[in-house]
Design a protein around this motif. Structure first.
Motif, short mmCIF file in Angstrom:
data_model
loop_
_atom_site.label_atom_id
_atom_site.label_comp_id
_atom_site.label_asym_id
_atom_site.label_seq_id
_atom_site.Cartn_x
_atom_site.Cartn_y
_atom_site.Cartn_z
N GLY A 40 114.25 -24.41 87.58
CA GLY A 40 115.34 -25.10 86.91
C GLY A 40 115.43 -24.88 85.42
N HIS A 41 114.67 -23.93 84.89
CA HIS A 41 114.71 -23.62 83.46
C HIS A 41 115.50 -22.32 83.26
N THR A 42 116.77 -22.44 82.94
CA THR A 42 117.60 -21.26 82.71
C THR A 42 117.62 -20.98 81.21
N GLU A 43 116.61 -20.29 80.77
CA GLU A 43 116.40 -20.02 79.34
C GLU A 43 116.63 -18.55 79.05
N SER A 44 116.97 -18.26 77.80
CA SER A 44 117.20 -16.88 77.37
C SER A 44 115.87 -16.12 77.25
N ARG A 45 115.95 -14.81 77.23
CA ARG A 45 114.76 -13.99 77.04
C ARG A 45 114.14 -14.28 75.67
N ASP A 46 114.98 -14.49 74.64
CA ASP A 46 114.46 -14.83 73.30
C ASP A 46 113.65 -16.11 73.34
N TYR A 47 114.14 -17.11 74.07
CA TYR A 47 113.40 -18.37 74.19
C TYR A 47 112.03 -18.12 74.82
N ILE A 48 111.99 -17.35 75.89
CA ILE A 48 110.72 -17.05 76.57
C ILE A 48 109.79 -16.28 75.63
N HIS A 49 110.33 -15.32 74.91
CA HIS A 49 109.51 -14.57 73.94
C HIS A 49 108.94 -15.53 72.90
N ASN A 50 109.74 -16.46 72.42
CA ASN A 50 109.26 -17.44 71.43
C ASN A 50 108.14 -18.31 72.00
N GLN A 51 108.27 -18.71 73.26
CA GLN A 51 107.22 -19.53 73.88
C GLN A 51 105.93 -18.72 74.05
N LEU A 52 106.06 -17.46 74.44
CA LEU A 52 104.87 -16.61 74.57
C LEU A 52 104.20 -16.42 73.21
N ARG A 53 105.00 -16.16 72.19
CA ARG A 53 104.43 -15.99 70.85
C ARG A 53 103.76 -17.27 70.37
N TRP A 54 104.38 -18.41 70.67
CA TRP A 54 103.80 -19.70 70.29
C TRP A 54 102.42 -19.85 70.94
N MET A 55 102.33 -19.55 72.24
CA MET A 55 101.05 -19.71 72.95
C MET A 55 100.00 -18.74 72.46
N GLU A 56 100.41 -17.55 72.04
CA GLU A 56 99.45 -16.59 71.48
C GLU A 56 98.98 -17.04 70.11
N ARG A 57 99.91 -17.43 69.27
CA ARG A 57 99.60 -17.76 67.87
C ARG A 57 98.89 -19.12 67.73
N ASN A 58 99.34 -20.14 68.44
CA ASN A 58 98.86 -21.50 68.21
C ASN A 58 97.67 -21.93 69.05
N VAL A 59 97.58 -21.47 70.29
CA VAL A 59 96.48 -21.92 71.15
C VAL A 59 95.75 -20.78 71.84
N GLN A 60 96.11 -19.53 71.53
CA GLN A 60 95.46 -18.34 72.09
C GLN A 60 95.34 -18.39 73.61
N ALA A 61 96.40 -18.90 74.27
CA ALA A 61 96.41 -18.99 75.73
C ALA A 61 96.81 -17.68 76.39
N VAL A 62 97.51 -16.82 75.65
CA VAL A 62 97.94 -15.53 76.16
C VAL A 62 97.72 -14.46 75.11
N LYS A 63 97.67 -13.23 75.56
CA LYS A 63 97.67 -12.04 74.70
C LYS A 63 98.94 -11.30 75.04
N ILE A 64 99.69 -10.89 74.02
CA ILE A 64 100.99 -10.26 74.23
C ILE A 64 100.96 -8.80 73.80
N THR A 65 101.61 -7.96 74.61
CA THR A 65 101.87 -6.57 74.22
C THR A 65 103.36 -6.30 74.45
N GLN A 66 103.92 -5.47 73.60
CA GLN A 66 105.33 -5.08 73.69
C GLN A 66 105.45 -3.89 74.62
N ALA A 67 106.44 -3.94 75.53
CA ALA A 67 106.72 -2.81 76.43
C ALA A 67 108.23 -2.63 76.47
#
Length: 99
Positions: A40-67
């Motif tokens: 039920g979360h119809t969010e934009s790709r930018d929103y998802i990218h922002n959430q991933l970056r937030w989790m990487e930067r603030n709590v180190q829950a994920v590691k991100i690579t650009q593809a």
């Protein structure tokens, strides 16, 4: 907590749980966008990218690579510990206990 922060916390948990369910603990943002729509979360790709970056930067829950135009997120040990309820990451909804 305001409504948007409640949504953000829920989205972050859904993402971590999805990563946790993968053999290599990784998914790209396009797949995550489709998965979130099922919850039920119809969010934009930018929103998802922002959430991933937030989790990487603030709590180190994920590691991100650009593809190309997508981000590939990989679950870290901190993210795994949150999903498995061994630790708590601020800003991410707490998973329900397994029954």
């Amino acid at each position: 907590m305001d409504y948007q922060e409640h949504i953000n916390k829920d989205v972050r948990l859904i993402i971590l749980k999805a990563l946790h369910s993968q053999d290599d603990y990784s998914l790209n943002s396009s797949i995550l966008q489709t998965l979130l729509e099922g919850y039920g979360h119809t969010e934009s790709r930018d929103y998802i990218h922002n959430q991933l970056r937030w989790m990487e930067r603030n709590v180190q829950a994920v590691k991100i690579t650009q593809a190309g135009s997508v981000l590939v997120a990989t679950l870290t040990s901190a993210g795994r510990d949150h999903v498995e309820r061994r630790a708590r990451l601020e800003g991410i909804k707490r998973p329900s206990p397994e029954v």
